[in-house]
Design a protein around this motif. Structure first.
Motif, PDB file in Angstrom:
ATOM      1  N   PHE A 142       1.097  -1.133   0.124  1.00 44.18           N
ATOM      2  CA  PHE A 142      -0.333   0.563  -0.045  1.00 44.18           C
ATOM      3  C   PHE A 142       0.931   1.325  -0.080  1.00 44.18           C
ATOM      4  N   TYR A 143       0.144   2.571  -0.928  1.00 37.72           N
ATOM      5  CA  TYR A 143       0.877   3.471  -1.046  1.00 37.72           C
ATOM      6  C   TYR A 143       1.631   3.808   0.681  1.00 37.72           C
ATOM      7  N   LYS A 157      -3.671  -1.878   7.467  1.00 38.82           N
ATOM      8  CA  LYS A 157      -4.280  -2.219   5.928  1.00 38.82           C
ATOM      9  C   LYS A 157      -4.721  -3.455   5.767  1.00 38.82           C
ATOM     10  N   TYR A 175      -8.169  -3.503   4.778  1.00 39.88           N
ATOM     11  CA  TYR A 175      -8.916  -2.779   3.744  1.00 39.88           C
ATOM     12  C   TYR A 175      -8.651  -3.199   2.189  1.00 39.88           C
ATOM     13  N   LYS A 176      -9.837  -2.661   1.150  1.00 39.14           N
ATOM     14  CA  LYS A 176      -9.217  -3.568  -0.345  1.00 39.14           C
ATOM     15  C   LYS A 176      -8.244  -2.460  -1.092  1.00 39.14           C
ATOM     16  N   GLU A 177      -7.387  -2.901  -2.123  1.00 42.41           N
ATOM     17  CA  GLU A 177      -7.420  -1.125  -2.797  1.00 42.41           C
ATOM     18  C   GLU A 177      -7.576  -1.551  -4.442  1.00 42.41           C
ATOM     19  N   THR A 178      -7.951  -0.930  -4.595  1.00 41.18           N
ATOM     20  CA  THR A 178      -8.013  -0.307  -5.907  1.00 41.18           C
ATOM     21  C   THR A 178      -7.607   0.846  -6.797  1.00 41.18           C
ATOM     22  N   VAL A 179      -6.975   0.505  -8.086  1.00 43.03           N
ATOM     23  CA  VAL A 179      -6.725   1.686  -8.951  1.00 43.03           C
ATOM     24  C   VAL A 179      -7.012   1.964 -10.037  1.00 43.03           C
ATOM     25  N   ILE A 224      -5.581   6.266  -6.400  1.00 43.16           N
ATOM     26  CA  ILE A 224      -5.344   4.882  -4.997  1.00 43.16           C
ATOM     27  C   ILE A 224      -6.806   4.857  -4.337  1.00 43.16           C
ATOM     28  N   ASN A 225      -7.305   4.049  -4.467  1.00 41.89           N
ATOM     29  CA  ASN A 225      -7.801   3.523  -3.157  1.00 41.89           C
ATOM     30  C   ASN A 225      -8.607   2.882  -2.584  1.00 41.89           C
ATOM     31  N   TYR A 226      -8.875   3.253  -1.246  1.00 41.59           N
ATOM     32  CA  TYR A 226      -9.134   1.891  -0.044  1.00 41.59           C
ATOM     33  C   TYR A 226      -9.858   2.099   0.293  1.00 41.59           C
TER      34      TYR A 226
END
Length: 175
Positions: free
Chosen positions: A13-14, A80, A83-87, A98-100
């Motif tokens: 994650f960022y 983290k 959380y689910k990450e989408t880009v 980038i969305n969490y």
């Protein structure tokens, strides 16, 4: 024989916490004019009261105010796995977003906009929602890199707004 095996954290994650810390240090190391603008409002329109103030802040006051956002970023970094990450690429803003998202934590949503050319943050949005005794508290953190951050809070009972407040802290290079 049962042995515990340490599992490495492989989520990439960022590093939002580092971004906020770098921004705080950027302001702390310069002689910026730091301004805070506050807006407070009661919710009932029949009795609506609005309070608007603006003032200068010291670096210590700036750091103290920014700490609230940094604490949210630190909490996110430690949790983290929730959380689910989408880009996705946004051609209109020339950025990657980038969305969490999580349904399991009070911090429901984080959006980070990165410059398409440099991959450096342009904007950060964090939305936190807590519920207690029929009331819903929403906190929205918004950070524009190198310029300002805003902390907006509201309390609702059902659909009725009880109160809301926001403070925006800006800095620039004018002594």
């Amino acid at each position: 024989m049962v042995t515990d095996i340490a599992i490495a954290d492989t989520a990439k994650f960022y590093p939002i916490e580092k971004f906020i810390q770098d921004e705080i240090q950027y302001v702390d190391l310069r002689d910026f004019n730091i301004t805070e603008t506050k807006l407070n409002e009661s919710g009932d329109t029949a009795f609506a009261k609005e309070d608007h103030t603006s003032s200068q802040l010291t670096k210590d006051e700036f750091i103290s105010a920014a700490r609230e956002i940094k604490n949210a970023a630190v909490w996110f970094s430690k949790n983290k796995y929730l959380y689910k990450e989408t880009v996705f690429q946004d051609l209109g803003t020339e950025s990657y977003t980038i969305n969490y998202q999580s349904d399991e934590a009070d911090i429901k949503n984080i959006d980070l906009l990165l410059n398409e050319q440099t991959n450096l943050p342009k904007r950060l949005f964090i939305r936190e929602i807590t519920r207690e005794e029929g009331n819903t508290m929403t906190v929205q953190y918004s950070w524009i890199a190198g310029k300002q951050f805003t902390i907006s809070k509201s309390m609702k009972n059902g659909k009725t707004l009880i109160w809301q407040s926001s403070k925006t802290i800006e800095w620039n290079n004018k002594p």
